[in-house]
Design a protein around this motif. Structure first.
Motif, PDB file in Angstrom:
ATOM      1  N   ASP A  12      19.181 105.497   3.893  1.00  0.00           N
ATOM      2  CA  ASP A  12      19.277 104.496   4.965  1.00  0.00           C
ATOM      3  C   ASP A  12      18.380 104.832   6.153  1.00  0.00           C
ATOM      4  O   ASP A  12      18.691 104.485   7.293  1.00  0.00           O
ATOM      5  N   ASN A  37      22.309 100.815  -6.064  1.00  0.00           N
ATOM      6  CA  ASN A  37      23.055 101.482  -4.985  1.00  0.00           C
ATOM      7  C   ASN A  37      22.240 101.443  -3.698  1.00  0.00           C
ATOM      8  O   ASN A  37      22.766 101.512  -2.598  1.00  0.00           O
ATOM      9  N   GLY A 126      32.683 109.181  -2.766  1.00  0.00           N
ATOM     10  CA  GLY A 126      32.401 108.002  -1.930  1.00  0.00           C
ATOM     11  C   GLY A 126      31.198 107.261  -2.478  1.00  0.00           C
ATOM     12  O   GLY A 126      30.293 106.885  -1.734  1.00  0.00           O
ATOM     13  N   THR A 128      28.874 104.275  -4.406  1.00  0.00           N
ATOM     14  CA  THR A 128      28.721 102.845  -4.106  1.00  0.00           C
ATOM     15  C   THR A 128      29.433 101.982  -5.164  1.00  0.00           C
ATOM     16  O   THR A 128      29.342 100.758  -5.113  1.00  0.00           O
ATOM     17  N   GLN A 219      17.489 106.170  -1.581  1.00  0.00           N
ATOM     18  CA  GLN A 219      18.387 107.215  -1.040  1.00  0.00           C
ATOM     19  C   GLN A 219      17.554 108.234  -0.237  1.00  0.00           C
ATOM     20  O   GLN A 219      16.542 107.845   0.332  1.00  0.00           O
ATOM     21  N   THR A 234      23.768 111.572  -4.973  1.00  0.00           N
ATOM     22  CA  THR A 234      23.624 110.551  -6.001  1.00  0.00           C
ATOM     23  C   THR A 234      23.154 111.246  -7.279  1.00  0.00           C
ATOM     24  O   THR A 234      22.957 112.467  -7.287  1.00  0.00           O
ATOM     25  N   VAL A 268      26.465 107.836   4.507  1.00  0.00           N
ATOM     26  CA  VAL A 268      27.580 107.040   3.955  1.00  0.00           C
ATOM     27  C   VAL A 268      28.220 107.853   2.844  1.00  0.00           C
ATOM     28  O   VAL A 268      27.517 108.517   2.102  1.00  0.00           O
ATOM     29  N   ARG A 298      29.798  99.356   4.054  1.00  0.00           N
ATOM     30  CA  ARG A 298      30.632 100.433   4.598  1.00  0.00           C
ATOM     31  C   ARG A 298      30.066 100.939   5.922  1.00  0.00           C
ATOM     32  O   ARG A 298      28.840 101.058   6.058  1.00  0.00           O
TER      33      ARG A 298
HETATM   34  P1  IMP Z   1      26.180 106.651  -5.991  1.00  0.00           P
HETATM   35  O1  IMP Z   1      24.695 106.697  -5.875  1.00  0.00           O
HETATM   36  O2  IMP Z   1      26.735 105.250  -5.967  1.00  0.00           O
HETATM   37  O3  IMP Z   1      26.696 107.451  -7.139  1.00  0.00           O
HETATM   38  O4  IMP Z   1      26.801 107.350  -4.676  1.00  0.00           O
HETATM   39  C1  IMP Z   1      26.682 108.754  -4.440  1.00  0.00           C
HETATM   40  C2  IMP Z   1      26.482 109.040  -2.966  1.00  0.00           C
HETATM   41  O5  IMP Z   1      25.212 108.554  -2.554  1.00  0.00           O
HETATM   42  C3  IMP Z   1      27.497 108.370  -2.040  1.00  0.00           C
HETATM   43  O6  IMP Z   1      27.719 109.219  -0.936  1.00  0.00           O
HETATM   44  C4  IMP Z   1      26.774 107.116  -1.576  1.00  0.00           C
HETATM   45  O7  IMP Z   1      27.265 106.654  -0.341  1.00  0.00           O
HETATM   46  C5  IMP Z   1      25.355 107.657  -1.468  1.00  0.00           C
HETATM   47  N1  IMP Z   1      24.349 106.613  -1.607  1.00  0.00           N
HETATM   48  C6  IMP Z   1      23.933 106.016  -2.732  1.00  0.00           C
HETATM   49  N2  IMP Z   1      22.965 105.128  -2.480  1.00  0.00           N
HETATM   50  C7  IMP Z   1      22.744 105.174  -1.163  1.00  0.00           C
HETATM   51  C8  IMP Z   1      21.819 104.514  -0.303  1.00  0.00           C
HETATM   52  O8  IMP Z   1      20.989 103.703  -0.713  1.00  0.00           O
HETATM   53  N3  IMP Z   1      21.900 104.851   1.003  1.00  0.00           N
HETATM   54  C9  IMP Z   1      22.756 105.772   1.477  1.00  0.00           C
HETATM   55  N4  IMP Z   1      23.632 106.418   0.720  1.00  0.00           N
HETATM   56  C10 IMP Z   1      23.617 106.121  -0.598  1.00  0.00           C
END
Ligand code: IMP
Length: 434
Positions: A12, A37, A126, A128, A219, A234, A268, A298
């Motif tokens: 972000d 995500n 936490g 997405t 990310q 992630t 996040v 969020r």
């Molecule tokens: P996942 O990628 O959905 O498995 O999430 C794993 C972690 O990465 C969590 O803490 C999410 O909030 C974070 N995350 C995933 N994609 C983003 C993004 O695009 N921006 C910020 N945080 C992310």
């Protein structure tokens, strides 16, 4: 020179805007990891676009957008995004190429993501809830279904049946019908077919012809599966190595590395965040910076700029310069803090601890700098910034170890300072707009 643009914090950072800004100077924008995500927000003439899978380059006519093998694709999310772009008059046409080796996110991946989080309870990541982790799990376990499998139907039925039946067993309750999943995939595959191809070969030929490429990260470095705050990360390599593995290009194809960092910090999801501000200042940054997830809505956790973290990102990625974003969010503050070191068990440390548990025990050591009264919002020239803002940037550069080539002072494309004497400034001058 080809350039990689990636996140130097926890995601972000405002990469979407920076990629969008630099796109007129390249022919190709290639995304190398992550999935939907990610949420890249771009404002063009006041119109807001949120892109999740498709590189923001799609908003520029004549630019080819590539989705590499390192990306995991939810076909429904892909088409929802293409349809939304179409409603705004943006057509992908022949400007989109999707790797046949990219893995798919299927309905059971979303279910498994939710289930895993519920099972972790207090220790949840936490995520997405987009099914990202489970899709990468299947890839590594060598049972994933790839884009190429959709357009080559031969083995697909058997693979889908095996996968769905195995997952139904895990998920319990609402069992999926593998035939329905297969039919859906076949329809989606038909629609995807014109865009599917050999990304590595395409990029090699383009680079040989001298067509400049931008490698777009999603990310951020601190969410990288290997180098981030594991397990609160992630499931892909958001850092520089992901460019090579996620697109099939050699390291020498990456000419320069631009790290994107906010002038403060957000995160996040769960996991340590040494400079986190939980009181009124955190709320102030969240409200002013509109710090709510572009994908999930969020609220983001906010904190002061952490130079230890950015120095680490500079090391991991070989960052040449920073694009510093959201400077204007700090407008009007009396004083601003920068974390330059940590205190760990009574000792002062200046390097990022390799172990996440140690990071969680670190306390930030701050330097306080004066804030500025006059707004930086919309300022386009560095020398027009208030003196205290220039001083703040100069100190961030010193403690981060790299110069800030770009400073973003607002969400619109035009609200940006590109420093002529910087790596990026020189690159842009040498590479006029197409
Ligand atoms: P996942 O990628 O959905 O498995 O999430 C794993 C972690 O990465 C969590 O803490 C999410 O909030 C974070 N995350 C995933 N994609 C983003 C993004 O695009 N921006 C910020 N945080 C992310």
């Amino acid at each position: 020179m080809n350039i990689a643009v990636l996140g130097a914090q926890w995601g972000d950072e405002g990469k979407g805007k920076i990629v969008d800004l630099l796109t007129p100077h390249v022919s190709i924008v290639a995304r190398y990891q992550g999935g939907h995500n990610a949420g890249h927000t771009v404002y063009v003439k006041g119109q807001k676009f949120v892109l999740h899978l498709i590189p923001a380059g799609i908003l520029h006519p004549g630019v080819t957008c590539v989705i590499g093998n390192g990306v995991v694709i939810d076909p429904h999310a892909l088409f929802a995004e293409l349809d939304e772009l179409g409603r705004h008059g943006v057509e992908a046409g022949d400007r989109l190429l999707i790797s046949d080796k990219a893995h798919l996110i299927l309905p059971y991946h979303r279910e498994l993501d939710l289930l895993a989080e519920a099972r972790r309870g207090e220790r949840k990541i936490g995520t997405t809830s987009r099914g990202i982790g489970p899709a990468y799990e299947d890839k590594i376990a060598r049972r994933g279904i790839r884009v190429g499998d959709l357009v080559d139907r031969a083995a697909l039925a058997e693979e889908v049946r095996e996968n769905v039946e195995a997952r139904n067993h895990l998920i319990g309750g609402s069992a999926l019908d593998w035939r329905a999943v297969l039919d859906d995939l076949l329809t989606l595959g038909e629609r995807m077919r014109p865009w599917v191809g050999d990304v590595s070969l395409f990029l090699a030929q383009a680079i040989r012809e001298g067509r400049p490429v931008m490698f777009e990260g999603a990310q951020g470095t601190l969410l990288d599966i290997d180098h981030g705050t594991y397990p609160y990360v992630t499931s892909s390599n958001a850092s520089i190595g992901g460019v090579c593995t996620g697109l099939g290009v050699g390291p020498r194809a990456i000419g320069g590395v631009l790290g994107v960092a906010k002038a403060y910090l957000t995160r996040v999801g769960e996991g340590p965040l040494p400079t986190e501000l939980t009181g009124a200042m955190g709320d102030r940054l969240r409200d002013t910076g509109q710090e709510y997830g572009a994908s999930t809505g969020r609220p983001r956790r906010c904190g002061w700029y952490d130079a230890v973290a950015v120095r680490y990102a500079v090391r991991i990625n070989g960052i040449d310069a920073l694009a510093l974003t959201k400077l204007d969010v700090l407008d009007g503050l009396d004083a601003i803090q920068i974390c330059t070191a940590y205190r760990l068990h009574g000792r002062l440390i200046t390097e990022w601890p390799s172990d996440t548990a140690l990071l969680a025990a670190c306390e930030p050591v701050y330097e306080t700098l004066p804030g500025w009264e006059a707004p930086t919002k919309g300022v386009r020239r560095f020398d027009e910034l208030p003196a205290a803002a220039r001083q703040y940037i100069a100190r961030l550069e010193e403690v981060s170890g790299v110069p800030a080539a770009i400073v973003s002072t607002g969400s619109d494309r035009d609200e940006t300072i590109v420093r002529d004497d910087s790596v990026v400034g020189g690159w842009l001058t040498a590479r006029p707009r197409r």
